[in-house]
Enzyme design. Structure first.
Site, short mmCIF file in Angstrom:
data_model
loop_
_atom_site.label_atom_id
_atom_site.label_comp_id
_atom_site.label_asym_id
_atom_site.label_seq_id
_atom_site.Cartn_x
_atom_site.Cartn_y
_atom_site.Cartn_z
CE LYS A 246 -3.44 2.44 2.93
NZ LYS A 246 -4.37 2.33 4.08
CG ASP A 251 -5.79 7.50 5.03
OD1 ASP A 251 -6.66 8.22 4.49
OD2 ASP A 251 -6.03 6.41 5.57
CE LYS A 258 -6.92 7.92 8.53
NZ LYS A 258 -7.60 6.79 9.14
CG ASP A 269 -2.18 4.74 5.12
OD1 ASP A 269 -2.05 3.66 5.70
OD2 ASP A 269 -3.25 5.14 4.62
CG ASP A 328 -10.19 6.90 6.91
OD1 ASP A 328 -9.10 6.94 6.30
OD2 ASP A 328 -10.28 6.95 8.15
CD GLU A 330 -6.91 5.09 2.53
OE1 GLU A 330 -7.91 5.11 3.28
OE2 GLU A 330 -5.78 4.79 2.93
NE ARG A 332 -11.15 -1.39 3.14
CZ ARG A 332 -11.76 -1.73 4.26
NH1 ARG A 332 -12.88 -2.40 4.23
NH2 ARG A 332 -11.25 -1.40 5.43
N1 BES Z 1 -4.64 3.99 6.96
C1 BES Z 1 -5.76 3.62 7.72
C2 BES Z 1 -5.48 2.51 8.71
C3 BES Z 1 -4.48 2.77 9.81
C4 BES Z 1 -4.89 3.02 11.09
C5 BES Z 1 -3.13 2.71 9.56
C6 BES Z 1 -3.99 3.21 12.10
C7 BES Z 1 -2.20 2.91 10.57
C8 BES Z 1 -2.63 3.15 11.84
C9 BES Z 1 -6.88 3.10 6.79
O1 BES Z 1 -6.90 3.65 5.52
C10 BES Z 1 -8.18 3.46 7.44
O2 BES Z 1 -8.41 4.61 7.65
N2 BES Z 1 -8.96 2.44 7.75
C11 BES Z 1 -10.24 2.65 8.37
C12 BES Z 1 -11.22 1.70 7.70
C13 BES Z 1 -12.65 1.94 8.10
C14 BES Z 1 -13.14 3.25 7.55
C15 BES Z 1 -13.49 0.80 7.58
C16 BES Z 1 -10.11 2.33 9.85
O3 BES Z 1 -9.42 1.36 10.19
O4 BES Z 1 -10.65 3.06 10.66
ZN ZN Z 2 -5.06 4.35 4.80
ZN ZN Z 3 -7.98 5.50 5.44
#
Ligand code: BES
Ligand code: ZN
Ligand code: ZN
Length: 477
Positions: A246, A251, A258, A269, A328, A330, A332
């Site tokens: 990734k 992000d 966020k 990220d 968020d 994104e 995937r």
């Molecule tokens: N980049 C984040 C995940 C992340 C969280 C990485 C903490 C490193 C530390 C990812 O893109 C994300 O925001 N995921 C969301 C998914 C949700 C919206 C289904 C999450 O985990 O909150």
């Molecule tokens: Zn992310």
């Molecule tokens: Zn995200």
């Protein structure tokens, strides 16, 4: 950062020495004065496994190897001891340190050197006082009757690769955007003797990579898709192992923004992209006889007038339609395009690395990698054994069919979020949809970026995954 060199010369060492032993008697009588020997014996009785002797103008320390620990744990104790020695020698301004094997401890010496070198990593390039702040240690020499220069050479490559991945993660997005990441990875790959190609926005549009293009809509910078290849004539595999990483260079969450608090760490990220690029370059540099490729889709994820919105239905590279319910989620989306693109190379195995979900970080914290597999249990088991050896441990999560239900959309083939539960798994199930080969998914959201020092892993980018992959491919060859 100037790299530390680790070597294994034959002659007697530098004045500053770390002895690897099981008991004080292993260190020749000549080295210790009577008082020192008494002091060491007393410390050993107090169950200390690391003793530093205070001498004017000379650093002498003893590290006691614990025989009762299983090998993987014993080597990890050595890496941690290396980290403890690093803070001592750097505080004393020592430039060169000898690690001395008192008998049969070659692997322990190597692990200690690894811990020392990794713990001495610093990211100082944006500081005026970088020169004053820089750690002093520049050279580690191992003295052992079992010395193997091929192994020290590989360790140097591996330490440099880990630090390269850390550097990329520590770079903020205003210094390293998707184009910068692609350039850094491809330059490094070519230097290492491998091939690199970067698909630009035009090419990505022509390929209709709808996931990557949608995430990129809110960005002022174009996306990139980096393809790295190491295919030596003597490769043990004829179909490639493909690494996917990734590459979200930042992000913000996009319109599903966020919170500001903690958002700064989202420069991490792209840790998956950084680690697969660093690992494949290390594999090439070390000349491992394995056919490996790496794919890194990259962009930032931002809100903007043109940004993709919750409710959008997007068409992915493979034609799947996805209802975006949270911008968020994104990672995937860009990974799905890379995973579908990987199919054309008929891979024997694909391993994905991504800071994908907060759920993975909450489940097991920074201590390990949340991992899943599809049709790849044997390969997974091998990777997990490698993870134990290098102490980048995997925890297997299930990929039961029932989780797929949570990704059903009313109006499209899939939606991009599951429910409140099992977030790391539903993200994995989303990725699975785009694969048709043995697949391992590693969610590194927990260990990729540390907010406090953990022995030889410092604050910031940890470089997690580089040592794991190098071990996996060394094992395969
Ligand atoms: N980049 C984040 C995940 C992340 C969280 C990485 C903490 C490193 C530390 C990812 O893109 C994300 O925001 N995921 C969301 C998914 C949700 C919206 C289904 C999450 O985990 O909150
Ligand atoms: Zn992310
Ligand atoms: Zn995200």
């Amino acid at each position: 950062m100037q790299p530390i060199t680790i070597s294994a010369p034959g002659q007697q060492p530098t004045p500053n020495r770390l002895y690897i032993c099981t008991q004080p008697e292993d260190v020749e009588a000549l080295v210790l004065t009577e008082n020192e020997a008494e002091f060491v014996a007393q410390q050993k009785k107090l169950k200390k496994d690391f003793v530093v002797l205070t001498r004017i103008g000379q650093f002498v320390a003893l590290q006691f190897v614990k025989h009762d620990e299983v090998p993987a744990k014993r080597l990890e104790s050595c890496r941690k001891a290396g980290a403890a020695v690093a803070s001592e020698v750097n505080a004393l301004g020592i430039k060169e340190l000898g690690i001395i094997d008192t008998g049969g401890f070659w692997h322990e010496c190597m692990a200690t050197a690894e811990g020392l070198a990794l713990a001495s990593y610093q990211f100082l390039k944006y500081r005026k006082d970088a020169e004053d702040k820089a750690n002093s240690l520049k050279e580690i020499r191992i003295f052992s009757s079992k010395a193997n220069t091929d192994e020290t050479e590989k360790l140097n490559i591996l330490v440099r690769a880990t630090c390269f991945a850390r550097d990329l993660v520590n770079e903020p997005v205003n210094k390293l955007n998707a184009v910068g990441l692609a350039e850094a990875l491809s330059t490094r790959m070519r230097e290492a003797g491998g091939k690199a190609e970067v698909l630009n926005k035009k090419k990505i549009e022509a390929l209709k990579m709808g996931g990557l293009l949608s995430v990129n809509l809110g960005s002022p910078d174009p996306p990139t898709f980096t393809i790295l290849e190491w295919k030596p004539a003597n490769a043990v595999n004829s179909r490639p192992v493909i690494l996917v990483g990734k590459g979200v260079v930042y992000d913000t969450g996009g319109l599903s923004l966020k919170p500001t608090s903690g958002m700064d760490t989202m420069k991490c990220d792209m840790a998956g992209g950084a680690l697969v690029g660093a690992a494949i370059a290390a594999i090439a540099e070390a000349g491992l006889p394995v056919y490996v490729m790496a794919l890194v889709p990259a962009t930032d994820n931002r809100p903007d007038g043109n940004a993709y919105v919750p409710g959008d239905v997007i068409t992915m590279f493979d034609g799947t339609t996805v209802e975006v319910l949270n911008t968020d989620a994104e990672g995937r989306l860009i990974l799905a395009d890379a995973l579908a693109y990987a199919r054309k190379f008929d891979p024997m195995l694909v391993i994905n690395f991504a800071t994908l979900t907060g759920a993975a970080a909450r489940a097991i914290g920074p201590q390990g990698i949340v991992a899943m597999q599809v049709n790849a249990q044997n390969e997974f088991d091998t990777l997990a054994v490698c993870g134990e050896r290098v102490y980048e441990r995997l925890v297997q999560f299930p990929m039961w069919d029932e989780y797929r239900e949570m990704l059903k959309s009313e109006i499209a083939d899939l939606k991009n979020i599951g429910g409140a539960d099992a977030g790391a798994i539903t993200a994995g199930k989303f990725l699975e949809h785009f694969t048709d080969y043995p697949f391992i998914h590693c969610d590194i959201a927990g260990p990729a970026f540390l907010d406090k020092r953990d022995n030889y892993r410092g604050i910031g980018g940890s470089g997690v995954g580089v040592r794991l992959l190098f071990e996996f491919f060394r094992n395969m060859s």
